[in-house]
Scaffold this motif. Structure first.
Motif, PDB file in Angstrom:
ATOM      1  N   SER A  23       0.810  -1.142   0.020  1.00  0.00           N
ATOM      2  CA  SER A  23       0.113   0.101   0.009  1.00  0.00           C
ATOM      3  C   SER A  23       0.630   1.317   0.169  1.00  0.00           C
ATOM      4  N   LEU A  24      -0.073   2.470  -0.321  1.00  0.00           N
ATOM      5  CA  LEU A  24       0.869   3.420  -0.304  1.00  0.00           C
ATOM      6  C   LEU A  24       1.410   4.020   1.137  1.00  0.00           C
ATOM      7  N   GLU A  26       2.302   1.891   3.565  1.00  0.00           N
ATOM      8  CA  GLU A  26       3.631   1.071   3.709  1.00  0.00           C
ATOM      9  C   GLU A  26       4.679   1.535   3.110  1.00  0.00           C
ATOM     10  N   ILE A  27       4.741   2.077   1.799  1.00  0.00           N
ATOM     11  CA  ILE A  27       5.777   2.515   1.262  1.00  0.00           C
ATOM     12  C   ILE A  27       6.211   4.160   1.879  1.00  0.00           C
ATOM     13  N   ALA A  28       5.096   4.802   2.306  1.00  0.00           N
ATOM     14  CA  ALA A  28       5.529   5.961   2.947  1.00  0.00           C
ATOM     15  C   ALA A  28       6.145   5.739   4.382  1.00  0.00           C
ATOM     16  N   THR A  29       5.766   4.780   5.027  1.00  0.00           N
ATOM     17  CA  THR A  29       6.306   4.439   6.068  1.00  0.00           C
ATOM     18  C   THR A  29       7.736   4.027   6.136  1.00  0.00           C
ATOM     19  N   ILE A  30       7.946   3.018   5.149  1.00  0.00           N
ATOM     20  CA  ILE A  30       9.311   2.490   4.880  1.00  0.00           C
ATOM     21  C   ILE A  30      10.473   3.519   4.450  1.00  0.00           C
ATOM     22  N   LEU A  31      10.042   4.709   3.521  1.00  0.00           N
ATOM     23  CA  LEU A  31      10.767   5.521   2.791  1.00  0.00           C
ATOM     24  C   LEU A  31      10.790   6.959   3.878  1.00  0.00           C
ATOM     25  N   GLY A  32       9.881   6.964   4.887  1.00  0.00           N
ATOM     26  CA  GLY A  32       9.802   8.031   5.919  1.00  0.00           C
ATOM     27  C   GLY A  32       9.421   9.394   5.105  1.00  0.00           C
ATOM     28  N   GLU A  33       8.260   9.024   4.067  1.00  0.00           N
ATOM     29  CA  GLU A  33       7.736  10.278   3.487  1.00  0.00           C
ATOM     30  C   GLU A  33       6.196  10.423   3.519  1.00  0.00           C
ATOM     31  N   TYR A  64       0.424  -1.781  -4.663  1.00  0.00           N
ATOM     32  CA  TYR A  64       1.482  -1.596  -5.957  1.00  0.00           C
ATOM     33  C   TYR A  64       2.383  -2.655  -6.013  1.00  0.00           C
ATOM     34  N   ILE A  65       2.743  -3.278  -6.919  1.00  0.00           N
ATOM     35  CA  ILE A  65       3.692  -4.289  -7.163  1.00  0.00           C
ATOM     36  C   ILE A  65       4.369  -4.178  -8.715  1.00  0.00           C
ATOM     37  N   LEU A  66       5.392  -4.682  -8.826  1.00  0.00           N
ATOM     38  CA  LEU A  66       6.399  -4.351  -9.924  1.00  0.00           C
ATOM     39  C   LEU A  66       6.401  -5.949 -10.350  1.00  0.00           C
ATOM     40  N   GLN A  67       5.844  -5.808 -11.785  1.00  0.00           N
ATOM     41  CA  GLN A  67       5.926  -7.510 -12.350  1.00  0.00           C
ATOM     42  C   GLN A  67       6.129  -7.176 -13.603  1.00  0.00           C
ATOM     43  N   VAL A  68       6.307  -8.591 -14.269  1.00  0.00           N
ATOM     44  CA  VAL A  68       6.630  -8.679 -15.809  1.00  0.00           C
ATOM     45  C   VAL A  68       5.146  -8.615 -16.333  1.00  0.00           C
ATOM     46  N   LYS A  69       5.065  -7.889 -17.414  1.00  0.00           N
ATOM     47  CA  LYS A  69       3.755  -7.880 -18.094  1.00  0.00           C
ATOM     48  C   LYS A  69       3.512  -9.186 -18.660  1.00  0.00           C
ATOM     49  N   GLU A  70       2.207  -9.555 -18.934  1.00  0.00           N
ATOM     50  CA  GLU A  70       1.414 -10.714 -19.252  1.00  0.00           C
ATOM     51  C   GLU A  70       2.074 -11.197 -20.510  1.00  0.00           C
ATOM     52  N   GLU A  71       2.251 -10.094 -21.513  1.00  0.00           N
ATOM     53  CA  GLU A  71       2.695 -10.690 -22.799  1.00  0.00           C
ATOM     54  C   GLU A  71       4.401 -11.172 -22.706  1.00  0.00           C
ATOM     55  N   HIS A  72       4.965 -10.805 -21.826  1.00  0.00           N
ATOM     56  CA  HIS A  72       6.301 -11.447 -21.663  1.00  0.00           C
ATOM     57  C   HIS A  72       6.441 -12.854 -20.733  1.00  0.00           C
ATOM     58  N   MET A  73       5.369 -13.411 -20.295  1.00  0.00           N
ATOM     59  CA  MET A  73       5.717 -14.371 -19.448  1.00  0.00           C
ATOM     60  C   MET A  73       6.113 -15.703 -19.941  1.00  0.00           C
ATOM     61  N   ASP A  74       5.868 -15.705 -21.353  1.00  0.00           N
ATOM     62  CA  ASP A  74       6.839 -17.005 -22.048  1.00  0.00           C
ATOM     63  C   ASP A  74       8.298 -16.859 -21.748  1.00  0.00           C
ATOM     64  N   LEU A  75       8.730 -15.596 -21.425  1.00  0.00           N
ATOM     65  CA  LEU A  75      10.257 -15.522 -21.400  1.00  0.00           C
ATOM     66  C   LEU A  75      10.526 -15.925 -19.910  1.00  0.00           C
ATOM     67  N   VAL A  76       9.625 -15.685 -18.901  1.00  0.00           N
ATOM     68  CA  VAL A  76       9.898 -15.989 -17.625  1.00  0.00           C
ATOM     69  C   VAL A  76       9.716 -17.408 -17.405  1.00  0.00           C
TER      70      VAL A  76
END
Length: 178
Positions: A23-24, A26-33, A64-76
């Motif tokens: 969540s926003l 959680e990110i704010a807490t971790i980064l102190g912003e 929020y999550i950083l992930q590989v786009k669905e169209e590139h899952m074949d490479l994963v």
């Protein structure tokens, strides 16, 4: 407040390391912003990823999550012949970053499907599962096969410490192993 580009870089690091929707707040807490500052920066970061049309994206459906786009899952799938689904891979990331980790704590972080993920990871030899002292839960740790497969040297906490995010990760040192 840090410069917006620095802040976006630090948010990107948080998203990479947490390997789960966050969540926003959680990110704010971790980064102190302030949450508003984080929201502004993360929206810019999402637009940056979108504009460059790369293989990664920031999904914001349940946090929020950083992930590989669905169209590139074949490479994963090609490059990860262990055949781990993205959700299982995220669970493995959490275990690697917080090891040794109690299975009950993993369930709190990843939900009840984490039990199935743990079973799959044990079967593939990427983690070990041993009873804790009181016998009620299990301690989870990565195995040498995990480190060999991902070509890791040293411990997985090093990355978090380098990025100064270790304050957001509990220090679960096991006194029995020292």
């Amino acid at each position: 407040m840090k410069n917006i580009e620095q802040l976006k870089s630090r948010i990107e690091a948080v998203l990479f390391i947490t390997a789960r929707a966050i969540s926003l707040d959680e990110i704010a807490t971790i980064l102190g912003e302030e949450t508003e500052t984080i929201e502004e920066a993360i929206l810019e970061l999402i637009m940056d990823y979108s504009a460059r049309d790369g293989a990664l994206e920031i999904d914001d459906e349940n946090g929020y999550i950083l992930q590989v786009k669905e169209e590139h899952m074949d490479l994963v799938e090609l490059l990860c012949p262990v055949d781990l689904k993205p959700a299982v891979l995220r669970t493995l990331s959490v275990i690697a970053l917080k090891e040794p980790l109690r299975q009950t704590e993993l369930k709190e972080l990843r939900g009840s499907t984490a039990y199935e993920h743990v079973q799959e990871l044990v079967e593939k030899g990427l983690i070990s599962k041993t009873r804790d002292k009181n016998g009620r839960s299990f301690n989870l740790k990565t195995t040498p096969k995990f480190k060999e497969y991902f070509k890791l040297k040293g411990d997985t906490r090093s990355l978090a410490k380098i990025l100064e995010l270790d304050k957001g990760i509990k220090d679960n040192e096991n006194p029995d192993e020292q």
